[in-house]
Each structure stands twice: as structure tokens, then as C-alpha cells.
Design a protein around this motif. Structure first.
Motif, mmCIF file in Angstrom:
data_model
loop_
_atom_site.group_PDB
_atom_site.id
_atom_site.type_symbol
_atom_site.label_atom_id
_atom_site.label_comp_id
_atom_site.label_asym_id
_atom_site.label_seq_id
_atom_site.Cartn_x
_atom_site.Cartn_y
_atom_site.Cartn_z
ATOM 1 N N LYS A 85 0.863 -1.184 0.000
ATOM 2 C CA LYS A 85 0.000 0.000 0.000
ATOM 3 C C LYS A 85 0.887 1.217 0.000
ATOM 4 O O LYS A 85 1.970 1.216 0.554
ATOM 5 C CB LYS A 85 -0.905 0.012 1.244
ATOM 6 N N GLY A 86 0.420 2.261 -0.637
ATOM 7 C CA GLY A 86 1.168 3.504 -0.672
ATOM 8 C C GLY A 86 2.298 3.460 -1.692
ATOM 9 O O GLY A 86 2.330 2.615 -2.583
ATOM 10 N N PRO A 87 3.241 4.381 -1.569
ATOM 11 C CA PRO A 87 4.314 4.485 -2.555
ATOM 12 C C PRO A 87 5.309 3.330 -2.461
ATOM 13 O O PRO A 87 5.588 2.815 -1.399
ATOM 14 C CB PRO A 87 4.990 5.810 -2.226
ATOM 15 N N GLY A 88 5.812 2.926 -3.623
ATOM 16 C CA GLY A 88 6.798 1.852 -3.711
ATOM 17 C C GLY A 88 8.006 2.326 -4.496
ATOM 18 O O GLY A 88 8.291 3.521 -4.553
ATOM 19 N N PRO A 89 8.712 1.411 -5.134
ATOM 20 C CA PRO A 89 9.929 1.779 -5.860
ATOM 21 C C PRO A 89 9.633 2.611 -7.108
ATOM 22 O O PRO A 89 8.562 2.507 -7.701
ATOM 23 C CB PRO A 89 10.526 0.423 -6.247
ATOM 24 N N ALA A 90 10.595 3.441 -7.484
ATOM 25 C CA ALA A 90 10.486 4.223 -8.716
ATOM 26 C C ALA A 90 10.843 3.335 -9.902
ATOM 27 O O ALA A 90 11.802 2.561 -9.838
ATOM 28 C CB ALA A 90 11.413 5.424 -8.661
ATOM 29 N N VAL A 91 10.062 3.431 -10.972
ATOM 30 C CA VAL A 91 10.304 2.671 -12.192
ATOM 31 C C VAL A 91 10.253 3.626 -13.383
ATOM 32 O O VAL A 91 9.518 4.604 -13.379
ATOM 33 C CB VAL A 91 9.282 1.527 -12.380
ATOM 34 N N ARG A 92 11.054 3.315 -14.385
ATOM 35 C CA ARG A 92 11.049 4.067 -15.637
ATOM 36 C C ARG A 92 10.287 3.226 -16.657
ATOM 37 O O ARG A 92 10.612 2.055 -16.857
ATOM 38 C CB ARG A 92 12.480 4.308 -16.095
ATOM 39 N N LEU A 93 9.259 3.811 -17.269
ATOM 40 C CA LEU A 93 8.405 3.075 -18.196
ATOM 41 C C LEU A 93 8.506 3.653 -19.595
ATOM 42 O O LEU A 93 8.571 4.863 -19.775
ATOM 43 C CB LEU A 93 6.948 3.129 -17.728
ATOM 44 N N GLY A 94 8.506 2.761 -20.584
ATOM 45 C CA GLY A 94 8.596 3.225 -21.956
ATOM 46 C C GLY A 94 8.211 2.147 -22.944
ATOM 47 O O GLY A 94 7.436 1.236 -22.637
ATOM 48 N N TYR A 95 8.799 2.241 -24.143
ATOM 49 C CA TYR A 95 8.427 1.364 -25.241
ATOM 50 C C TYR A 95 9.615 1.188 -26.181
ATOM 51 O O TYR A 95 10.600 1.927 -26.127
ATOM 52 C CB TYR A 95 7.259 1.962 -26.035
ATOM 53 N N GLN A 96 9.495 0.207 -27.052
ATOM 54 C CA GLN A 96 10.459 -0.015 -28.117
ATOM 55 C C GLN A 96 9.663 -0.444 -29.338
ATOM 56 O O GLN A 96 8.665 -1.153 -29.220
ATOM 57 C CB GLN A 96 11.463 -1.088 -27.725
#
Length: 129
Positions: free
Chosen positions: A62-73
Motif C-alpha cells: 500500500k502507498g508508494p513503492g519503488p520508482a520505475v522508468r516506463l517506456g516502449y520499443q
């Protein structure tokens, strides 16, 4: 004797769980150890594409977790392009999603990307019909 019955019951339950059918991974998704990464959008035209990561089970939290970078290829018959990134954000209640607009051509494919803790993860390719 009591421990023997409990162990037998646990082994029986474990066998049932191990034999339970596993659902198919949807197109444009990839199952990771701790969750599922997916990309969705209108491949073969212009529109909004979303890369989404959802953590499984109790570790979703619950609440904030790890930072992730999201994208595409992207790829077509000639080339696989360098990654493109929608941005970075912290997972909230076990999930994160970012959206951007792409103009894809017929015959092109797109896959989702996640970068976390020095590693990159990818989905299966989502291709136009």
C-alpha cells in the motif's frame, strides 16, 4: 502421528496448487517474477500507448513503492529502434502506468519497457494485424 497428517495435507494442497492451470499471458504483456508488465495501444496507427506495471501479491503493498522508468520499443521488418521513455514514477499501491502518443505504421510492432535498479524488463511484442 499428528505431524504426519499435517504434512500429508500440506503436500496434497501443494500438489493441487502446482497443478492449477496458469492463464495465458495477454498480447503485449510479459510476466515478471514479481508482477506483470504490459503495453497497450493501437499498433498500425496513431494513438495513446500505455505501459503499465502491476506487482503481484503481498509485495504489491500500500502507498508508494519503488520508482520505475516506463517506456516502449518499436520494430519493423528492417530495424529495432532504441528505447523511448514515457517517464519515471513511483509505484502506488503496487502499480504504475504512463501514457504517450505514438504514430505506428502497419506491420510495425511495439513492446513495453521497464527500467528499475539497473535492469531492463520487456513485454512480448504487440504487432499490428
Amino acid at each position: 502421528m499428528r505431524h504426519g497428517r499435517a504434512r500429508a495435507a500440506a503436500l496434497t494442497l501443494g500438489a493441487v496448487l502446482a497443478l492449477a492451470p496458469v492463464g495465458a499471458t495477454p498480447d503485449g504483456c510479459g510476466d515478471l517474477t514479481g508482477g506483470r508488465l504490459c503495453v497497450d495501444g493501437p499498433v498500425g496507427g496513431e494513438g495513446a500507448f500505455t505501459t503499465r506495471y502491476v506487482r503481484h501479491g503481498a509485495d504489491g503493498g500500500k502507498g508508494p513503492g519503488p520508482a520505475v522508468r516506463l517506456g516502449y520499443q518499436r520494430k519493423d521488418a528492417r530495424i529495432t529502434a532504441f528505447p523511448g521513455w514515457f517517464g519515471t514514477l513511483r509505484t502506488e499501491d503496487g502499480s504504475a502506468a504512463l501514457t504517450g502518443t505514438l504514430d505506428t505504421a502497419p506491420g510495425e510492432c511495439v513492446r513495453g519497457l521497464l527500467h528499475h535498479d539497473g535492469r531492463e524488463y520487456v513485454t512480448e511484442w504487440l504487432c499490428s494485424d
